[in-house]
Scaffold this motif. Structure first.
Motif, PDB file in Angstrom:
ATOM      1  N   MET A 138      -3.596   1.040   8.520  1.00 45.77           N
ATOM      2  CA  MET A 138      -2.499   0.144   8.176  1.00 45.77           C
ATOM      3  C   MET A 138      -1.478   0.930   7.360  1.00 45.77           C
ATOM      4  O   MET A 138      -1.786   1.464   6.292  1.00 45.77           O
ATOM      5  CB  MET A 138      -3.013  -1.047   7.380  1.00 45.77           C
TER       6      MET A 138
ATOM      7  N   PHE B  46      -3.698  -6.058   3.318  1.00 51.47           N
ATOM      8  CA  PHE B  46      -4.581  -4.965   3.750  1.00 51.47           C
ATOM      9  C   PHE B  46      -6.039  -5.408   3.815  1.00 51.47           C
ATOM     10  O   PHE B  46      -6.839  -4.820   4.520  1.00 51.47           O
ATOM     11  CB  PHE B  46      -4.463  -3.793   2.772  1.00 51.47           C
TER      12      PHE B  46
ATOM     13  N   SER C 237      -5.880  -3.245  -3.682  1.00 52.14           N
ATOM     14  CA  SER C 237      -6.662  -2.469  -2.716  1.00 52.14           C
ATOM     15  C   SER C 237      -7.807  -1.728  -3.394  1.00 52.14           C
ATOM     16  O   SER C 237      -8.879  -1.571  -2.814  1.00 52.14           O
ATOM     17  CB  SER C 237      -5.762  -1.479  -1.973  1.00 52.14           C
TER      18      SER C 237
ATOM     19  N   LEU D 163      -5.650   2.869   4.641  1.00 49.03           N
ATOM     20  CA  LEU D 163      -4.479   2.162   4.129  1.00 49.03           C
ATOM     21  C   LEU D 163      -3.488   3.187   3.602  1.00 49.03           C
ATOM     22  O   LEU D 163      -3.842   4.046   2.791  1.00 49.03           O
ATOM     23  CB  LEU D 163      -4.873   1.199   3.009  1.00 49.03           C
TER      24      LEU D 163
ATOM     25  N   TYR E 240     -10.799  -0.543  -0.771  1.00 48.53           N
ATOM     26  CA  TYR E 240     -10.345   0.791  -0.386  1.00 48.53           C
ATOM     27  C   TYR E 240     -10.551   1.791  -1.526  1.00 48.53           C
ATOM     28  O   TYR E 240     -10.393   1.451  -2.697  1.00 48.53           O
ATOM     29  CB  TYR E 240      -8.881   0.749   0.055  1.00 48.53           C
TER      30      TYR E 240
END
Length: 529
Positions: free
Chosen positions: A56, A522, A85, A241, A211
Motif C-alpha cells: 500500500m 492501512f 501503523s 506500507l 506494521y
C-alpha cells in the motif's frame, strides 16, 4: 456548490451509545456521539472479500522535516498515520463512531467515575517480541505526564495515580469524575510502547501495531512491513506500507493518476469532480469533526483586546469560504469547535454572520485594526486563498489584513502557535471534553490561541463530572457560547474529509473521526487483485 457530482452511493453510520452512570459502580462501553457519513463520488470501493498481500502506497498532504518517532511530538496527518501503523491504543473508534476496546479487553468505572479499571488483552506481542503487560501501559502514559511538552499532558492532568493489579490490569484514579475518560486514553499521542526499567524508548518505533518500522525519512518517506504476529487476525491486510509526504495537491493527484501511489488524502476540491470522472479512480468523502481555524494569540497585542477578536469574527463571509475553499464539501462554522454531529452541539446558538458594520463598530472601539495573517496550504488546503478572501471581506469594515504567505515545510513548528495570527486546522475530537481539554483549557499544551477564561475552565470540570444528560448539555452549551464570544479562535467552516484511491483498493464501512478511515486505512482496507 459550483459543480454537480453524481452520488453513486451513500452510507450513514449509527450513533454512539452513551450508557447511564448510576450509583457507585459504572460500566462504560462507549461515550459521546460520533455519527458520521460517507459519500462515494465515483466508482465503487465497497465489496469484494478482504485478502492479504501487496504494498500500500499512500501520498499524504502532511509531513515535515521536523517530524519524529516520539508519540509526544505527533502533530500532523503523516505522523498520525505512522503512529497508528506502528502502535495501538487502549481503545479505538469504529465505523459506527463507537469507542471499542483495542489493547484493552474491557473497562469499567466505579466511585462515581473517578476510578477506572482497564483489563488488558493477553498475549499481545510487541515488534521486539516482548509481551504486553500493565507496566507498558503505565510507562506509556507517564511519558505524557510531568515534565513534557506532550499535547496529551493536559488531558492526563486529571489522573492522580495509576497502579497495576497483576500483569493484565491497570487502575486509574482521577481527581474528579469523568464519564468520558476512556476517550481521553485513546488520544493518538498516548501510544502504548514497550517499557524497560519503568520507561519507554520514545524514538525506537517499536509498538504492537500491524506494521514494523523499516525506515523513516522525516518529511519524505515512511516504510514498514506487516507484523507477522499481529494480534488482530482480520486486519493489516497489506504486506508492506509506504507513506510519501506530498504536500502539493497537484503533485498528489498526479502521483495517483500515474500509478505512483494507491491512495491520497486531501483531494484538491477545485478538481475533485474532474478526478471523480477518471476511469479506475474512486473519490470519496466522510463527514466528522474536522474544522479550519484562524487562531489569534490572546496574549499578544492587538489580539488581547476582545474588541479586535469580535471585529475579525464578524468580518469574514463564512458561506463564501465554504463555497470557494471547500467547494461545498462542508458547512459553516460558528466560532466554536463542536461539530453538528457531536452529542452536545449547541444547535440553537445564533449563527454568526458577516456584518461589516458591526465589525467596524468593534474595530473603532479598538482604535482601528491593522494586522498580519500568516498562512500556508500546509495548514489546510486553500488556506492562502482563504486568507486572501478574508482580507477582502475585512476591508469593507475598514480592517487592514496583510496576508503573509509562509512556506509549507516547517509551518507547524515555525508559524503555528508562534506568530500572533495564522491558519490552522483540527481533526476535532469525539467528545466535547476531549476537544475542549486539548485546545481550550487554559493550561493545555495545544491551546493555540493562548486563551484563558476562568468560567470556561470551571465548566470544563463540571461537565466531566456531570452524569445527567440534560445538565451536561447546558454546561457544554454555555462553554460553546463562551468560546464563540470571547476566545481568539475564528472558526468559519467545518470540512469533510475528501480522499481518492485506485480502483483495486477496497474497504468496508469507514470511520469519520479522522481522515482516511480514522487514519487506519492501512489496517482496514485491502487490494482486490
Amino acid at each position: 456548490m459550483k459543480h454537480k457530482i453524481h452520488k453513486k452511493g451513500q452510507l450513514k453510520s449509527g450513533q454512539i451509545t452513551r450508557r447511564g452512570f448510576v450509583g457507585g459502580s459504572i460500566a462504560l462501553g462507549a461515550a459521546g456521539t460520533m455519527a458520521g457519513s460517507l459519500l462515494t463520488l465515483s466508482g465503487n470501493a465497497f465489496a469484494s472479500t478482504a485478502r492479504r498481500g501487496g504494498r500500500m502506497r499512500a501520498g499524504l498532504a502532511h509531513g515535515s522535516t521536523t517530524d519524529t518517532l516520539d508519540p509526544a511530538s505527533y502533530e500532523n496527518g503523516f505522523t498520525g498515520v505512522m503512529n497508528y501503523s506502528l502502535h495501538n491504543h487502549l481503545g479505538e473508534v469504529d465505523a459506527t463512531g463507537a469507542l471499542v476496546p483495542e489493547l484493552a479487553e474491557s473497562w469499567e468505572a466505579s466511585n462515581g467515575a473517578k476510578t477506572w479499571v482497564v483489563n488488558l488483552r493477553q498475549g499481545v506481542e510487541f515488534h521486539n517480541g516482548k509481551t504486553l503487560d500493565s507496566d507498558d501501559v503505565i510507562a506509556s502514559f507517564q511519558h505524557h505526564m510531568g515534565e513534557t511538552k506532550s499535547p496529551a499532558k493536559s488531558l492526563l492532568e486529571q489522573v492522580t495515580s495509576m497502579r497495576t493489579d497483576g500483569k493484565n490490569r491497570v487502575i486509574f484514579e482521577l481527581s474528579g469524575a469523568n464519564a468520558d475518560f476512556m476517550f481521553i486514553t485513546i488520544d493518538y499521542h498516548i501510544a502504548i510502547k514497550a517499557a524497560k526499567d519503568g520507561k519507554i524508548d520514545a524514538l525506537d518505533g517499536i509498538g504492537t501495531g500491524g506494521y514494523v518500522l523499516e525506515s523513516f525519512e522525516p518529511g519524505v518517506r515512511f516504510y514498514a512491513k506487516r507484523h507477522a504476529n499481529y494480534f488482530k487476525p482480520d486486519s493489516a491486510w497489506f504486506d508492506e506500507l509506504e507513506l510519501l509526504s506530498i504536500v502539493d495537491p497537484t503533485a498528489r493527484i498526479n502521483a495517483l493518476t500515474t500509478g505512483e501511489v494507491d491512495v491520497i488524502d486531501r483531494v484538491d476540491l477545485k478538481t475533485a469532480h474532474l478526478l471523480a470522472r477518471q476511469s479506475g479512480i474512486n473519490v470519496e468523502e466522510t463527514t466528522g469533526t474536522k474544522h479550519y481555524t484562524f487562531p489569534m494569540r490572546c496574549d499578544t497585542a492587538p489580539f488581547d483586546d476582545n474588541n479586535v477578536r469580535m471585529a475579525l469574527k464578524l468580518a469574514v463571509k463564512r458561506d463564501e469560504l465554504v463555497e470557494k475553499i471547500l467547494y461545498g464539501h462542508g458547512t459553516v462554522g460558528n466560532d466554536h469547535p463542536i461539530a453538528p454531529i457531536n452529542q452536545y452541539h449547541a444547535a440553537t446558538l445564533p449563527q454568526r454572520v458577516y456584518d461589516p458594520d458591526k465589525a467596524r463598530f468593534y474595530a473603532d472601539k479598538a482604535g482601528g485594526i491593522k494586522v498580519q495573517l500568516h498562512a500556508a496550504d500546509a495548514a489546510f488546503p486553500g488556506a492562502v486563498d482563504a486568507a486572501v478572501l478574508y482580507k477582502e471581506h475585512a476591508a469593507a469594515a475598514g480592517i487592514e489584513i496583510e496576508v503573509v504567505r509562509a512556506p509549507n515545510d516547517g509551518y507547524w513548528s515555525n508559524i503555528w502557535m508562534n506568530k500572533p495570527w495564522g491558519a490552522s486546522y483540527w481533526g476535532g475530537r469525539s467528545t466535547e471534553d476531549w476537544m475542549f481539554t486539548t485546545a481550550y483549557l487554559s493550561t493545555a499544551s495545544w491551546n493555540e490561541s493562548f486563551w484563558k477564561n476562568e468560567r470556561f475552565d470551571e465548566l470544563l470540570f463540571m461537565g466531566r463530572a456531570e452524569t445527567n444528560t440534560d445538565l451536561r448539555r447546558e454546561i457544554y452549551y454555555e462553554m460553546q457560547e463562551i468560546v464563540k464570544d470571547d476566545c481568539g479562535e475564528v472558526i468559519p467552516m467545518f470540512a469533510n474529509y475528501v480522499f481518492a484511491s485506485v480502483e483495486k483498493v477496497k474497504h468496508g464501512a469507514m470511520a469519520g473521526n479522522w481522515d482516511l478511515d480514522g487514519e487506519k486505512f492501512f489496517e482496514r482496507w485491502w487490494f482486490d487483485f
